[in-house]
Design an enzyme around this catalytic site. Structure first.
Site, PDB file in Angstrom:
ATOM      1  N   TYR A  43      27.946  47.729  70.127  1.00 25.83           N
ATOM      2  CA  TYR A  43      27.460  48.781  71.006  1.00 25.83           C
ATOM      3  C   TYR A  43      26.668  49.812  70.218  1.00 25.83           C
ATOM      4  CZ  TYR A  43      30.883  52.277  69.385  1.00 25.83           C
ATOM      5  OH  TYR A  43      31.590  53.171  68.627  1.00 25.83           O
ATOM      6  N   LYS A  61      29.097  48.003  64.045  1.00 24.34           N
ATOM      7  CA  LYS A  61      29.445  48.844  65.200  1.00 24.34           C
ATOM      8  C   LYS A  61      29.979  47.950  66.312  1.00 24.34           C
ATOM      9  CE  LYS A  61      27.791  53.105  67.408  1.00 24.34           C
ATOM     10  NZ  LYS A  61      28.957  53.936  67.157  1.00 24.34           N
ATOM     11  N   GLU A 113      35.999  58.146  56.604  1.00 23.49           N
ATOM     12  CA  GLU A 113      35.142  58.798  57.606  1.00 23.49           C
ATOM     13  C   GLU A 113      36.027  59.290  58.745  1.00 23.49           C
ATOM     14  OE1 GLU A 113      32.498  56.083  59.696  1.00 23.49           O
ATOM     15  OE2 GLU A 113      33.962  54.475  59.586  1.00 23.49           O
ATOM     16  N   LEU A 171      31.101  53.269  58.871  1.00 28.10           N
ATOM     17  CA  LEU A 171      29.909  52.990  59.664  1.00 28.10           C
ATOM     18  C   LEU A 171      28.753  53.793  59.059  1.00 28.10           C
ATOM     19  CD1 LEU A 171      28.789  51.606  62.263  1.00 28.10           C
ATOM     20  CD2 LEU A 171      28.920  53.884  63.287  1.00 28.10           C
TER      21      LEU A 171
END
Ligand code: PSZ
Length: 277
Positions: free
Chosen positions: A30, A144, A176, A200
């Protein structure tokens, strides 16, 4: 309206098939793309990342980037998205009888919708609090993918503690946020986890790294520990929605003066300028 492959359809007319692999396995990818004043921001970077995610999952796409960008234009027009918002899109590996391996005959299914989303101006001005949480996600966080359970559980833990985000760590090493990249500032230098399979590659992160360079800030892509984060002079998160958002406390401990710091403010302003905000 929503975009289903190459057609604009009424949202209520789209039935998800129980054997859609996104539905059963989270087998898909996505993107969330920002729209400011009816204009798509950083489209090229999002499409590049989408293509990379699909390649990593060995999901060949039957359309090109320009074609998809044109369809997003039609979708925004159909929905009269002329202010601030987002385009959400996901691509499933497709619909096929349930087996774990890639089905022989399947084709990817893309669905996209738009939504109005205001900029989080108050949080960007005052800063927010975060908690830390063990990073229990898989080892391909650079993709992702639709599999977000590790992120969902971490964010829920944050919300239950009235924090805006959970900062994840593997052992002592900060990776993160549950839906953001994380930066600290110490003695004038800016630190963030390097690109790897553990984070990511955020589009906002990429933009901030470039802005820091333009501003002649010393930005070091190097991992740091939870204790180093507690001891930082400043901290901030970045994401498509949060832009550059100051963090003023971690696990209830004030960061620096307990207010957004000057380096964070400089990067916030530079981001706004770049995005024409
Ligand atoms: O709606 C929201 O709050 C959004 S929209 C996109 C995000 C949050 N976050 C994306 C993200 C992420 O999920 C993880 C695990 N790491 C970093 C990011 C930031 O990526 P960009 O900057 O591309 O949005």
């Amino acid at each position: 309206m929503i975009l289903v492959d190459s057609s604009l359809v009424e949202r209520k007319d789209f039935g998800v098939d129980i054997e859609d692999r996104a539905y059963q396995f989270g087998d898909g990818v996505y993107e969330v793309i920002r729209v400011y004043g009816g204009k798509v921001f950083a489209m090229g970077q999002h499409l590049d990342r989408l293509w990379r995610s699909c390649a990593e999952l060995r999901m060949p796409l039957p359309f090109g980037k320009d074609e998809l960008a044109a369809r997003f234009g039609e979708l925004m027009k159909a929905n009269q998205l002329s202010g601030d918002g987002i385009i959400y899109l996901q691509i499933s590996r497709g619909v096929a009888p349930r087996v774990h391996q890639f089905p022989e005959e399947t084709r990817p299914l893309l669905v996209a919708y738009t939504r109005e989303v205001q900029r989080p101006l108050q949080a960007m001005e005052n800063g927010g609090s975060v908690i830390t949480a063990e990073d229990i996600r898989w080892l391909r966080c650079d993709i992702k993918s639709l599999n977000l359970l590790g992120n969902v559980l971490a964010k829920q833990a944050a919300v239950e503690k009235r924090a805006i985000e959970a900062i994840l760590h593997r052992g002592d090493t900060v990776t993160e946020g549950s839906s953001s990249n994380f930066f600290i500032v110490k003695e004038g230098s800016v630190y963030t986890h390097p690109l790897s399979n553990l984070i990511l590659g955020g589009i906002t992160r990429e933009i901030v790294v470039k802005l820091a360079e333009d501003l002649k800030l010393n930005l070091i892509q190097q991992a740091f520990t939870v204790d180093q984060a507690y001891g930082a002079d400043e901290a901030f998160i970045t994401s498509t929605i949060s832009e550059v958002l100051p963090i003023i406390s971690i696990d209830g401990r004030s960061i620096g003066s307990g207010a957004p710091g000057p380096v964070t403010r400089k990067l916030q302003r530079a981001f706004e300028e770049l995005a024409g905000l």
